[in-house]
Enzyme design. Structure first.
Site, PDB file in Angstrom:
ATOM      1  N   GLU A 121      -3.805  -0.025  -9.209  1.00  0.00           N
ATOM      2  CA  GLU A 121      -2.833   1.070  -9.317  1.00  0.00           C
ATOM      3  C   GLU A 121      -1.488   0.402  -9.654  1.00  0.00           C
ATOM      4  O   GLU A 121      -0.973  -0.388  -8.856  1.00  0.00           O
ATOM      5  CB  GLU A 121      -2.777   1.812  -7.970  1.00  0.00           C
ATOM      6  CG  GLU A 121      -2.052   3.131  -8.000  1.00  0.00           C
ATOM      7  CD  GLU A 121      -2.101   3.851  -6.635  1.00  0.00           C
ATOM      8  OE1 GLU A 121      -2.152   3.189  -5.582  1.00  0.00           O
ATOM      9  OE2 GLU A 121      -2.056   5.099  -6.636  1.00  0.00           O
ATOM     10  N   SER A 163       0.822  -1.204   0.000  1.00  0.00           N
ATOM     11  CA  SER A 163       0.000   0.000   0.000  1.00  0.00           C
ATOM     12  C   SER A 163       0.855   1.252   0.000  1.00  0.00           C
ATOM     13  O   SER A 163       0.340   2.343  -0.245  1.00  0.00           O
ATOM     14  CB  SER A 163      -0.863   0.035   1.259  1.00  0.00           C
ATOM     15  OG  SER A 163      -1.641  -1.120   1.352  1.00  0.00           O
ATOM     16  N   HIS A 174      -1.073  -2.699  -7.213  1.00  0.00           N
ATOM     17  CA  HIS A 174      -1.812  -2.383  -5.990  1.00  0.00           C
ATOM     18  C   HIS A 174      -3.302  -2.605  -6.232  1.00  0.00           C
ATOM     19  O   HIS A 174      -3.976  -1.762  -6.823  1.00  0.00           O
ATOM     20  CB  HIS A 174      -1.511  -0.928  -5.591  1.00  0.00           C
ATOM     21  CG  HIS A 174      -2.099  -0.507  -4.299  1.00  0.00           C
ATOM     22  ND1 HIS A 174      -2.380   0.803  -3.990  1.00  0.00           N
ATOM     23  CD2 HIS A 174      -2.486  -1.225  -3.216  1.00  0.00           C
ATOM     24  CE1 HIS A 174      -2.899   0.868  -2.784  1.00  0.00           C
ATOM     25  NE2 HIS A 174      -2.981  -0.352  -2.292  1.00  0.00           N
ATOM     26  N   ASN A 203      -3.182   6.093  -1.525  1.00  0.00           N
ATOM     27  CA  ASN A 203      -3.063   6.284  -0.075  1.00  0.00           C
ATOM     28  C   ASN A 203      -2.537   7.659   0.310  1.00  0.00           C
ATOM     29  O   ASN A 203      -2.738   8.106   1.432  1.00  0.00           O
ATOM     30  CB  ASN A 203      -2.226   5.173   0.543  1.00  0.00           C
ATOM     31  CG  ASN A 203      -3.062   3.916   0.655  1.00  0.00           C
ATOM     32  OD1 ASN A 203      -4.180   3.954   1.168  1.00  0.00           O
ATOM     33  ND2 ASN A 203      -2.570   2.807   0.148  1.00  0.00           N
TER      34      ASN A 203
HETATM   35  P1  NAD Z   1      -3.249  -9.694   6.146  1.00  0.00           P
HETATM   36  O1  NAD Z   1      -2.718  -9.487   7.501  1.00  0.00           O
HETATM   37  O2  NAD Z   1      -4.695 -10.050   5.954  1.00  0.00           O
HETATM   38  O3  NAD Z   1      -2.403 -10.862   5.396  1.00  0.00           O
HETATM   39  C1  NAD Z   1      -1.004 -10.907   5.374  1.00  0.00           C
HETATM   40  C2  NAD Z   1      -0.582 -12.362   5.215  1.00  0.00           C
HETATM   41  O4  NAD Z   1       0.835 -12.421   4.968  1.00  0.00           O
HETATM   42  C3  NAD Z   1      -0.838 -13.218   6.470  1.00  0.00           C
HETATM   43  O5  NAD Z   1      -1.622 -14.349   6.129  1.00  0.00           O
HETATM   44  C4  NAD Z   1       0.572 -13.642   6.906  1.00  0.00           C
HETATM   45  O6  NAD Z   1       0.617 -14.955   7.467  1.00  0.00           O
HETATM   46  C5  NAD Z   1       1.318 -13.593   5.583  1.00  0.00           C
HETATM   47  N1  NAD Z   1       2.767 -13.530   5.689  1.00  0.00           N
HETATM   48  C6  NAD Z   1       3.529 -12.868   6.608  1.00  0.00           C
HETATM   49  N2  NAD Z   1       4.837 -13.112   6.387  1.00  0.00           N
HETATM   50  C7  NAD Z   1       4.908 -13.928   5.300  1.00  0.00           C
HETATM   51  C8  NAD Z   1       5.992 -14.535   4.582  1.00  0.00           C
HETATM   52  N3  NAD Z   1       7.257 -14.343   4.947  1.00  0.00           N
HETATM   53  N4  NAD Z   1       5.699 -15.341   3.541  1.00  0.00           N
HETATM   54  C9  NAD Z   1       4.416 -15.559   3.192  1.00  0.00           C
HETATM   55  N5  NAD Z   1       3.351 -15.017   3.824  1.00  0.00           N
HETATM   56  C10 NAD Z   1       3.603 -14.209   4.866  1.00  0.00           C
HETATM   57  O7  NAD Z   1      -2.873  -8.374   5.319  1.00  0.00           O
HETATM   58  P2  NAD Z   1      -3.573  -7.789   3.988  1.00  0.00           P
HETATM   59  O8  NAD Z   1      -4.589  -6.792   4.382  1.00  0.00           O
HETATM   60  O9  NAD Z   1      -3.938  -8.916   3.076  1.00  0.00           O
HETATM   61  O10 NAD Z   1      -2.360  -6.954   3.367  1.00  0.00           O
HETATM   62  C11 NAD Z   1      -1.369  -7.568   2.579  1.00  0.00           C
HETATM   63  C12 NAD Z   1      -0.669  -6.509   1.738  1.00  0.00           C
HETATM   64  O11 NAD Z   1      -1.633  -5.872   0.888  1.00  0.00           O
HETATM   65  C13 NAD Z   1      -0.005  -5.385   2.539  1.00  0.00           C
HETATM   66  O12 NAD Z   1       1.176  -4.989   1.891  1.00  0.00           O
HETATM   67  C14 NAD Z   1      -1.052  -4.283   2.495  1.00  0.00           C
HETATM   68  O13 NAD Z   1      -0.486  -3.004   2.662  1.00  0.00           O
HETATM   69  C15 NAD Z   1      -1.580  -4.468   1.087  1.00  0.00           C
HETATM   70  N6  NAD Z   1      -2.911  -3.908   0.835  1.00  0.00           N
HETATM   71  C16 NAD Z   1      -3.899  -4.012   1.781  1.00  0.00           C
HETATM   72  C17 NAD Z   1      -5.162  -3.499   1.518  1.00  0.00           C
HETATM   73  C18 NAD Z   1      -6.267  -3.627   2.530  1.00  0.00           C
HETATM   74  O14 NAD Z   1      -7.329  -2.999   2.341  1.00  0.00           O
HETATM   75  N7  NAD Z   1      -6.103  -4.438   3.562  1.00  0.00           N
HETATM   76  C19 NAD Z   1      -5.442  -2.879   0.292  1.00  0.00           C
HETATM   77  C20 NAD Z   1      -4.425  -2.811  -0.666  1.00  0.00           C
HETATM   78  C21 NAD Z   1      -3.162  -3.327  -0.373  1.00  0.00           C
END
Ligand code: NAD
Length: 281
Positions: free
Chosen positions: A151, A118, A139, A189
């Protein structure tokens, strides 16, 4: 043309990304360090595909075919055969740098390494690899199967060829890609987080209740969701991480995370994913 896709991270974004690639006919492997996260990720995809069948946007045969294209792995082995990897692990710079080092070592030479981050610098992630021209931001928006936008973020060294491949691929997923350059928070963001943060300041200062703040923004500005409900959807820990990147990267105090937002995170009230944030779920 179908691609061999690896998605790293099976959380709320990772499973949505795996879902849309599988639905578009690509073979997908979802990797996570947590077996529980993999099981939950797959269950979420099943639930969301079932909803699409109910709505009539996907038929039962397409649902079964999509599920059949998704494999799960607790190791990085499947990266060896990938055409493109999309990293969607926890929003933490050191973690992403380490993951991209591993991906670079394991992935075939021409493979594209994309991050769904993000806010973390694509240029900096790319510099941790030996293939910065093949590193790019992809993104996706939450919830991924529903939201139209991707994005697409060019790092300083991202090549035209990599960008074109990702723009084409995004269109083949039925999404609308928008190309932007790599600065903290990109466009989405950079604009969204100050609004969410300001809404939390309004709550902290007692300008209005959570309901009042969200209702003003929904009815007054025609936003489909209020900023506090949206923060709960994104995850309050993720919001703090993004604001810290904006604050550090742009050096302007206007991006400092609101103390109340930090307090919620300290309490483990992370939003929908923990059942409680500014609202209860
Ligand atoms: P989340 O906490 O739901 O999921 C993250 C996952 O990554 C977890 O299941 C965790 O076990 C796993 N993980 C951690 N370390 C790891 C590794 N070394 N190898 C493999 N898996 C690993 O988080 P999320 O909301 O899905 O966010 C994930 C990414 O997407 C982040 O970079 C976030 O900024 C981005 N993002 C989030 C949103 C949102 O609305 N939540 C929107 C766009 C982008």
């Amino acid at each position: 043309m179908t691609e061999r896709v690896v998605v790293v991270g099976a959380g709320q974004m990772g499973n949505g990304i795996a879902h849309v690639f599988a639905a578009a006919g690509h073979a997908v492997t979802m990797i996570d360090v947590s077996r529980d996260a993999l099981a939950r990720g797959r269950a979420t995809i099943e639930k969301n595909l079932a909803r699409q069948v109910q709505k009539g946007t996907v038929d039962a045969a397409a649902r079964d075919a999509a599920l059949g294209r998704i494999a799960l792995s607790e190791t990085m082995d499947p990266v060896r055969d990938a055409d493109i990897v999309i990293e969607a692990a926890t929003e933490n710079a050191e973690l992403k740098f380490r993951i991209f080092g591993e991906l670079d070592a394991a992935a075939p030479n021409g493979a594209i390494l994309a991050s769904n981050t993000s806010s973390i610098s694509i240029t900096e992630i790319a510099a941790r690899t030996g293939r910065p021209s093949h590193v790019i931001g992809m993104h996706f928006m939450n919830p991924v199967p529903v939201m139209q936008l991707i994005e697409v973020i060019r790092g300083l060294a991202t090549s035209d060829e990599t960008t074109t491949r990702v723009l084409d691929l995004s269109k083949r997923l039925g999404k609308t890609p928008v190309e932007v350059n790599d600065y903290p928070g990109f466009v989405s963001n950079r604009v969204l987080m100050p609004m969410i943060n300001e809404a939390v300041y309004c709550l902290m200062e007692g300008v209005g209740s959570a309901d009042a703040i969200d209702t003003v923004m929904k009815l007054g500005m025609n936003h489909p969701m209020g900023p506090l409900a949206l923060a709960d959807l994104i995850g309050l820990d993720t919001c703090v991480s993004i604001l810290e990147v904006l604050h550090r990267g742009l050096g302007d105090p206007k991006y400092r995370p609101c103390p109340l937002l930090r307090k919620y995170v300290a309490a483990g009230w992370l939003g929908r994913k923990t059942g409680r944030g500014f609202f209860s779920y």
